[in-house]
Design a protein around this motif. Structure first.
Motif, short mmCIF file in Angstrom:
data_model
loop_
_atom_site.label_atom_id
_atom_site.label_comp_id
_atom_site.label_asym_id
_atom_site.label_seq_id
_atom_site.Cartn_x
_atom_site.Cartn_y
_atom_site.Cartn_z
N ALA A 12 0.87 -1.21 -0.09
CA ALA A 12 0.02 -0.09 0.13
C ALA A 12 0.85 1.26 0.04
N VAL A 13 0.22 2.26 -0.52
CA VAL A 13 1.08 3.69 -0.36
C VAL A 13 -0.33 4.47 0.27
N ALA A 14 0.37 5.15 1.22
CA ALA A 14 -0.67 6.16 2.34
C ALA A 14 -0.43 7.43 2.19
N GLN A 15 -1.26 8.32 1.69
CA GLN A 15 -1.03 9.85 1.96
C GLN A 15 -2.01 10.56 2.92
N ALA A 16 -1.45 11.58 3.69
CA ALA A 16 -2.20 12.53 4.39
C ALA A 16 -1.55 13.53 4.69
N PRO A 17 -2.37 14.46 4.69
CA PRO A 17 -1.71 16.13 5.33
C PRO A 17 -0.89 15.84 6.71
N ALA A 18 0.35 16.30 6.53
CA ALA A 18 1.14 16.27 7.56
C ALA A 18 1.35 17.79 8.21
N THR A 19 1.44 17.99 9.53
CA THR A 19 1.44 19.32 10.10
C THR A 19 2.91 19.73 10.40
N PRO A 20 3.13 20.84 9.91
CA PRO A 20 4.64 21.28 9.55
C PRO A 20 5.18 21.42 11.03
N GLY A 21 6.42 20.71 11.45
CA GLY A 21 7.01 20.71 12.89
C GLY A 21 6.47 19.83 14.00
N ASP A 22 5.36 19.09 13.55
CA ASP A 22 4.63 18.48 14.48
C ASP A 22 4.94 16.82 14.58
N THR A 24 5.53 14.74 16.91
CA THR A 24 4.58 13.67 17.67
C THR A 24 3.17 13.89 17.09
N GLY A 25 2.48 14.54 16.72
CA GLY A 25 1.13 14.56 16.12
C GLY A 25 1.30 13.53 14.55
N ASN A 26 2.21 14.03 14.08
CA ASN A 26 2.34 13.32 12.56
C ASN A 26 2.78 11.68 12.74
N ALA A 27 3.36 11.36 14.01
CA ALA A 27 3.69 10.15 14.00
C ALA A 27 2.34 9.20 14.55
N VAL A 28 1.39 10.00 15.44
CA VAL A 28 0.11 9.49 15.53
C VAL A 28 -0.59 9.11 14.36
N PRO A 48 4.75 9.27 2.69
CA PRO A 48 5.46 10.28 1.96
C PRO A 48 6.82 10.66 2.58
N GLU A 49 7.74 11.57 1.57
CA GLU A 49 8.91 11.93 2.25
C GLU A 49 8.73 12.97 3.26
N LEU A 50 9.67 12.77 4.38
CA LEU A 50 9.62 13.86 5.41
C LEU A 50 8.27 13.75 6.10
N PHE A 51 7.35 12.70 6.01
CA PHE A 51 6.06 12.94 6.77
C PHE A 51 6.37 13.14 8.18
N GLY A 74 22.54 2.72 13.24
CA GLY A 74 21.47 2.58 12.41
C GLY A 74 19.99 2.45 13.10
N GLN A 75 19.88 2.53 14.25
CA GLN A 75 18.63 2.27 14.80
C GLN A 75 18.06 3.64 15.62
N LEU A 76 16.81 3.90 15.71
CA LEU A 76 16.23 4.78 16.36
C LEU A 76 15.43 4.36 17.54
N THR A 77 15.59 5.16 18.58
CA THR A 77 14.83 4.84 19.96
C THR A 77 13.98 5.88 20.56
N ASP A 78 13.80 6.82 19.79
CA ASP A 78 12.69 7.97 20.08
C ASP A 78 11.41 7.63 20.47
N SER A 79 11.10 8.08 21.64
CA SER A 79 9.76 7.59 22.22
C SER A 79 8.56 8.27 21.34
N ARG A 80 8.75 9.15 20.59
CA ARG A 80 7.81 9.81 19.64
C ARG A 80 7.16 8.90 18.59
N LEU A 81 8.27 7.97 18.35
CA LEU A 81 8.14 6.98 17.35
C LEU A 81 6.95 5.72 17.64
N TRP A 82 6.78 5.72 19.05
CA TRP A 82 5.93 4.65 19.55
C TRP A 82 4.60 4.46 18.88
#
Length: 278
Positions: A12-22, A24-28, A48-51, A74-82
């Protein structure tokens, strides 16, 4: 001649409007899109790119700490990605999500790979940057810095990001390396729709593989994006396209038998291999 996988793959490809600078919200929002793709029985979804920070150079410039993710080994552990990690763990899906990352102090436009076990990996850095919006903020990735491809079952998915797909050599390198599909998070603004549609259909036919092209959508001017995310078959034919505004999900079954038949007729990869060894 390159091999083909043994079983079909639903993607699948999935698009949606992302909020600039947010971030945390974009991860949700990304987690929601992952679940929607999984509900359609997709096992891989591309966003998308830089989603995660949204493709908005002023916001990326003003708040690098808030919009970047740190990569270690090579890995990320940021809690915002949960929200995304929880979604892939619960659904068993793979996800490719655009992000801005820092690696040893260097800033890159990245395609992150969220695996079904929840790990978030820095899978690919964009190698061809737009002047000046991207070159003022980011460094160009180099071949070999990141894996550059992911595996989903016995499918190899090569990775590119937006402008990379404007260079036929980039997709061809992925095909020569064994990719069966080419996943491309991207950010095309309104007015460039004809190029958005032409480039990725051509890359599919050039290399007789599938292309998963996922575009950013909407946003404030002058970075208002045109959506139209699509999946192309190895003949360069569209298998479905999202609308030019708002959320959209395109799901398709990648068929190895169709790929094999196409490659038997359109022999560019096989003939290229013959030319290289003769």
């Amino acid at each position: 001649m390159p091999t083909v996988p043994s079983h079909p793959l639903r993607v699948a490809v999935a698009q949606a409007p992302a909020t600039p600078g947010d971030l945390t919200g974009n991860a949700v929002l990304a987690g929601k899109l992952v679940r929607q793709a999984a509900a359609e029985r997709a096992v891989l979804v591309v966003l998308p790119e830089l989603f995660l920070p949204a493709y908005h150079p002023p916001a990326l410039d003003a708040d690098p700490l808030g919009t970047d993710l740190l990569v270690k080994a090579g890995q990320l552990t940021d809690s915002r990605l949960w929200p995304i990690q929880e979604a892939v763990i619960q659904t068993g899906i793979h996800a490719i999500v655009g992000a801005s990352v820092r690696v040893d102090g260097h800033r890159f436009i990245s395609a992150l790979h969220f695996r079904p076990d929840g790990k978030a990996l820095d899978a690919y850095h964009k190698q061809n940057l737009i002047i000046p919006d991207e070159t003022d903020l980011f460094e160009a990735g180099r071949p070999g810095d990141t894996p550059g491809a992911i595996e989903v079952g016995d499918w190899v998915i090569g990775l590119g990001i937006c402008y990379d797909g404007c260079f036929p050599e980039h997709a061809r390198a992925a095909a020569i390396a064994g990719a069966h599909a080419y996943a491309v998070p991207m950010a095309y603004v309104h007015g460039s729709d004809h190029r958005r549609d032409l480039y990725y259909a051509a890359r599919a036919l050039d290399n007789t593989f599938y292309v998963l092209a996922c575009n950013a959508v909407d946003g404030p001017q002058p970075w208002r994006f045109s959506g139209g995310s699509a999946i192309y078959d190895p003949e360069g034919q569209s298998m479905g396209q999202a609308p030019g505004s708002g959320e959209g999900l395109v799901v398709a079954d990648l068929d190895p038998e169709f790929m094999g038949r196409t490659r038997a007729v359109h022999r560019m990869l096989a003939d290229l291999e013959l030319a290289r060894v003769s």
